[in-house]
Design a protein around this motif. Structure first.
Motif, PDB file in Angstrom:
ATOM      1  N   THR A  43      48.303 -46.018 -94.896  1.00  0.00           N
ATOM      2  CA  THR A  43      48.637 -45.022 -93.868  1.00  0.00           C
ATOM      3  C   THR A  43      47.382 -44.283 -93.429  1.00  0.00           C
ATOM      4  O   THR A  43      47.159 -44.063 -92.228  1.00  0.00           O
ATOM      5  CB  THR A  43      49.669 -44.003 -94.425  1.00  0.00           C
ATOM      6  OG1 THR A  43      50.668 -44.717 -95.114  1.00  0.00           O
ATOM      7  CG2 THR A  43      50.268 -43.145 -93.339  1.00  0.00           C
ATOM      8  N   LEU A  44      46.562 -43.905 -94.419  1.00  0.00           N
ATOM      9  CA  LEU A  44      45.340 -43.163 -94.073  1.00  0.00           C
ATOM     10  C   LEU A  44      44.406 -44.002 -93.214  1.00  0.00           C
ATOM     11  O   LEU A  44      43.817 -43.504 -92.252  1.00  0.00           O
ATOM     12  CB  LEU A  44      44.615 -42.727 -95.351  1.00  0.00           C
ATOM     13  CG  LEU A  44      45.131 -41.445 -95.990  1.00  0.00           C
ATOM     14  CD1 LEU A  44      44.468 -41.224 -97.345  1.00  0.00           C
ATOM     15  CD2 LEU A  44      44.873 -40.241 -95.092  1.00  0.00           C
ATOM     16  N   SER A  45      44.287 -45.301 -93.570  1.00  0.00           N
ATOM     17  CA  SER A  45      43.320 -46.096 -92.801  1.00  0.00           C
ATOM     18  C   SER A  45      43.867 -46.446 -91.417  1.00  0.00           C
ATOM     19  O   SER A  45      43.112 -46.545 -90.462  1.00  0.00           O
ATOM     20  CB  SER A  45      42.883 -47.328 -93.584  1.00  0.00           C
ATOM     21  OG  SER A  45      43.917 -48.252 -93.586  1.00  0.00           O
ATOM     22  N   GLY A  89      45.124 -42.428 -89.981  1.00  0.00           N
ATOM     23  CA  GLY A  89      44.357 -41.268 -90.434  1.00  0.00           C
ATOM     24  C   GLY A  89      43.951 -40.322 -89.322  1.00  0.00           C
ATOM     25  O   GLY A  89      44.034 -39.093 -89.464  1.00  0.00           O
ATOM     26  N   GLU A  90      43.538 -40.913 -88.175  1.00  0.00           N
ATOM     27  CA  GLU A  90      43.040 -40.055 -87.085  1.00  0.00           C
ATOM     28  C   GLU A  90      44.137 -39.222 -86.447  1.00  0.00           C
ATOM     29  O   GLU A  90      43.872 -38.177 -85.852  1.00  0.00           O
ATOM     30  CB  GLU A  90      42.340 -40.924 -86.026  1.00  0.00           C
ATOM     31  CG  GLU A  90      40.966 -41.337 -86.510  1.00  0.00           C
ATOM     32  CD  GLU A  90      40.344 -42.414 -85.670  1.00  0.00           C
ATOM     33  OE1 GLU A  90      40.905 -42.734 -84.592  1.00  0.00           O
ATOM     34  OE2 GLU A  90      39.306 -42.935 -86.092  1.00  0.00           O
ATOM     35  N   LEU A 122      46.548 -37.860 -88.124  1.00  0.00           N
ATOM     36  CA  LEU A 122      47.042 -36.854 -89.084  1.00  0.00           C
ATOM     37  C   LEU A 122      46.198 -35.587 -89.022  1.00  0.00           C
ATOM     38  O   LEU A 122      45.018 -35.631 -88.662  1.00  0.00           O
ATOM     39  CB  LEU A 122      46.982 -37.409 -90.517  1.00  0.00           C
ATOM     40  CG  LEU A 122      47.814 -38.653 -90.816  1.00  0.00           C
ATOM     41  CD1 LEU A 122      47.500 -39.191 -92.209  1.00  0.00           C
ATOM     42  CD2 LEU A 122      49.302 -38.330 -90.724  1.00  0.00           C
ATOM     43  N   GLU A 147      44.276 -32.325 -90.828  1.00  0.00           N
ATOM     44  CA  GLU A 147      43.419 -32.218 -92.006  1.00  0.00           C
ATOM     45  C   GLU A 147      44.283 -31.982 -93.267  1.00  0.00           C
ATOM     46  O   GLU A 147      44.065 -32.580 -94.319  1.00  0.00           O
ATOM     47  CB  GLU A 147      42.433 -31.059 -91.780  1.00  0.00           C
ATOM     48  CG  GLU A 147      41.344 -30.909 -92.818  1.00  0.00           C
ATOM     49  CD  GLU A 147      40.501 -32.175 -92.995  1.00  0.00           C
ATOM     50  OE1 GLU A 147      40.252 -32.881 -92.007  1.00  0.00           O
ATOM     51  OE2 GLU A 147      40.133 -32.450 -94.165  1.00  0.00           O
ATOM     52  N   GLU A 175      47.476 -32.747 -93.733  1.00  0.00           N
ATOM     53  CA  GLU A 175      48.245 -33.946 -94.093  1.00  0.00           C
ATOM     54  C   GLU A 175      47.367 -34.954 -94.829  1.00  0.00           C
ATOM     55  O   GLU A 175      47.782 -35.532 -95.840  1.00  0.00           O
ATOM     56  CB  GLU A 175      48.838 -34.604 -92.839  1.00  0.00           C
ATOM     57  CG  GLU A 175      50.075 -33.881 -92.335  1.00  0.00           C
ATOM     58  CD  GLU A 175      50.489 -34.360 -90.942  1.00  0.00           C
ATOM     59  OE1 GLU A 175      51.681 -34.231 -90.622  1.00  0.00           O
ATOM     60  OE2 GLU A 175      49.622 -34.844 -90.178  1.00  0.00           O
ATOM     61  N   ARG A 176      46.149 -35.137 -94.312  1.00  0.00           N
ATOM     62  CA  ARG A 176      45.217 -36.089 -94.954  1.00  0.00           C
ATOM     63  C   ARG A 176      44.946 -35.676 -96.400  1.00  0.00           C
ATOM     64  O   ARG A 176      44.953 -36.469 -97.317  1.00  0.00           O
ATOM     65  CB  ARG A 176      43.897 -36.133 -94.184  1.00  0.00           C
ATOM     66  CG  ARG A 176      43.877 -37.240 -93.127  1.00  0.00           C
ATOM     67  CD  ARG A 176      42.465 -37.602 -92.741  1.00  0.00           C
ATOM     68  NE  ARG A 176      41.767 -36.476 -92.145  1.00  0.00           N
ATOM     69  CZ  ARG A 176      41.776 -36.192 -90.845  1.00  0.00           C
ATOM     70  NH1 ARG A 176      42.466 -36.946 -90.014  1.00  0.00           N
ATOM     71  NH2 ARG A 176      41.116 -35.150 -90.375  1.00  0.00           N
ATOM     72  N   LYS A 177      44.749 -34.338 -96.581  1.00  0.00           N
ATOM     73  CA  LYS A 177      44.458 -33.807 -97.915  1.00  0.00           C
ATOM     74  C   LYS A 177      45.641 -34.073 -98.863  1.00  0.00           C
ATOM     75  O   LYS A 177      45.466 -34.493-100.008  1.00  0.00           O
ATOM     76  CB  LYS A 177      44.183 -32.305 -97.807  1.00  0.00           C
ATOM     77  CG  LYS A 177      43.334 -31.799 -98.925  1.00  0.00           C
ATOM     78  CD  LYS A 177      42.739 -30.441 -98.639  1.00  0.00           C
ATOM     79  CE  LYS A 177      42.166 -29.876 -99.922  1.00  0.00           C
ATOM     80  NZ  LYS A 177      42.779 -28.712-100.411  1.00  0.00           N
ATOM     81  N   PHE A 229      47.924 -36.429 -98.636  1.00  0.00           N
ATOM     82  CA  PHE A 229      47.997 -37.857 -98.947  1.00  0.00           C
ATOM     83  C   PHE A 229      47.012 -38.211-100.068  1.00  0.00           C
ATOM     84  O   PHE A 229      47.352 -38.911-101.019  1.00  0.00           O
ATOM     85  CB  PHE A 229      47.654 -38.687 -97.696  1.00  0.00           C
ATOM     86  CG  PHE A 229      48.878 -39.040 -96.890  1.00  0.00           C
ATOM     87  CD1 PHE A 229      49.667 -38.051 -96.324  1.00  0.00           C
ATOM     88  CD2 PHE A 229      49.220 -40.360 -96.684  1.00  0.00           C
ATOM     89  CE1 PHE A 229      50.786 -38.374 -95.582  1.00  0.00           C
ATOM     90  CE2 PHE A 229      50.349 -40.693 -95.947  1.00  0.00           C
ATOM     91  CZ  PHE A 229      51.136 -39.703 -95.398  1.00  0.00           C
ATOM     92  N   LEU A 230      45.788 -37.694 -99.925  1.00  0.00           N
ATOM     93  CA  LEU A 230      44.759 -38.022-100.927  1.00  0.00           C
ATOM     94  C   LEU A 230      45.115 -37.439-102.289  1.00  0.00           C
ATOM     95  O   LEU A 230      44.933 -38.084-103.323  1.00  0.00           O
ATOM     96  CB  LEU A 230      43.390 -37.502-100.475  1.00  0.00           C
ATOM     97  CG  LEU A 230      42.745 -38.332 -99.369  1.00  0.00           C
ATOM     98  CD1 LEU A 230      41.497 -37.657 -98.822  1.00  0.00           C
ATOM     99  CD2 LEU A 230      42.390 -39.728 -99.910  1.00  0.00           C
TER     100      LEU A 230
END
Ligand code: ADP
Length: 280
Positions: A59-61, A64-65, A67, A69, A71-73, A75-76
């Motif tokens: 999903t991130l790859s 990612g763009e 999402l 900041e 949401e990205r955090k 996920f990680l």
């Protein structure tokens, strides 16, 4: 299992008859079944965190763009959490398989006061964070026991770790150790040391009490966001077996749980299975 063997006449070189051997292999079959079941459970348990980690990375790859900041955090962080779970699982499986493949361990004189102190140091901060009281009641000048320091440390770590996990804020966890003269045949009527880990947590229902020592068993309908692999108590049971003893528990739902086990005293020429030369 039936084995048929040809029997020859040694002088004439002719066939004399057929010998039949019947072997009971029930235990062997049971062990193989248990092994297959274990491998299938491990695979299943490993697949879940792996699948989650892969989905998060995909999903991130891919998106990612799109999402934010935050949401990205998130996920990680979740992927990181799943990686920790995977690590715990692999470590527990390795520990268990190492324990099961080595029949005996060299047992030595162990200072339980020191071991309990080390356990307290490991968990004191964790207890404070959860607003739990973690105490010890250890008899002064406790005699050395016959054991394996690192393995017993793992027992304490697993039992105290569970007590912390399954006790709500405001609760109390106590580690006790005292020695007494036992009537138990296991210790040939001599003294032994009892170790108890008590909590005022959620407790375990009578119908679940035997199963909690099974691999991967976790009581249903619980907040299973709580970290765990369901292997901790199987490891504990295995280690206590290696000390020629048994693990017991007393528990009441909503009141709390106490796990306890007895250990033989350490003396020269002393072992729980063979007995001690000196009276204690
Ligand atoms: P886990 O990794 O899930 O803690 P364990 O084998 O250590 O696996 O424990 C198995 C299950 O037994 C736990 O999931 C929990 O349901 C129950 N259990 C263990 N210790 C306690 C405790 N002190 N209080 C209440 N329930 C417990």
């Amino acid at each position: 299992r039936v084995l048929l063997t040809q029997v020859f006449d040694q002088h004439r070189g002719t066939l004399k008859g057929i010998a039949m051997t019947v072997q009971d292999i029930t235990r062997e079959v049971e062990l193989n079944e248990a092994k297959s079941q274990f491998i299938s459970n491990v695979s299943h348990e490993l697949r879940t965190p792996l699948f989650n980690i892969k989905s998060f990375i995909e999903t991130l790859s891919e998106f990612g763009e799109d999402l934010t900041e935050t949401e990205r955090k998130e996920f990680l962080e979740t992927a990181n959490h799943e990686t920790d779970r995977l690590t715990r699982l692999v470590n527990d499986v390795l520990d268990l398989s190492r324990l099961e493949s080595s029949k005996t361990y060299h047992l030595n004189g162990v200072d339980l006061s020191q071991l309990i102190e080390q356990t307290l140091r490991t968990y004191q901060l964790n207890a404070k964070d959860k607003e739990l009281v973690l105490n010890k009641e250890v008899e002064p000048n406790l005699p050395l026991i016959l054991g394996h320091y690192d393995l017993l440390l793992q027992v304490m770590t697993n039992l105290v770790g569970n007590a912390l996990k399954f006790t709500p804020s405001g609760g109390i966890i106590v580690i006790r150790a005292y020695h007494f003269k036992t009537k138990s045949k296991q210790f040939n009527d001599k003294s032994c040391v009892r170790v108890e880990i008590s909590d005022t947590g959620i407790g375990i229902a009578p119908e679940d009490q035997a199963a909690i020592f099974d691999r991967f068993f976790r009581v249903e309908n619980r907040v299973h966001t709580l970290e765990g692999t369901g292997l901790g108590l199987s490891i504990v049971k295995n280690i206590i077996d290696k000390h020629h003893s048994q693990i017991h528990l007393i528990s009441e739902v909503g009141i709390g749980t106490t796990f306890w086990f007895d250990l033989a005293l350490y003396q020269d020429n002393c072992s729980p299975s063979e007995g001690c030369n000196n009276e204690t």
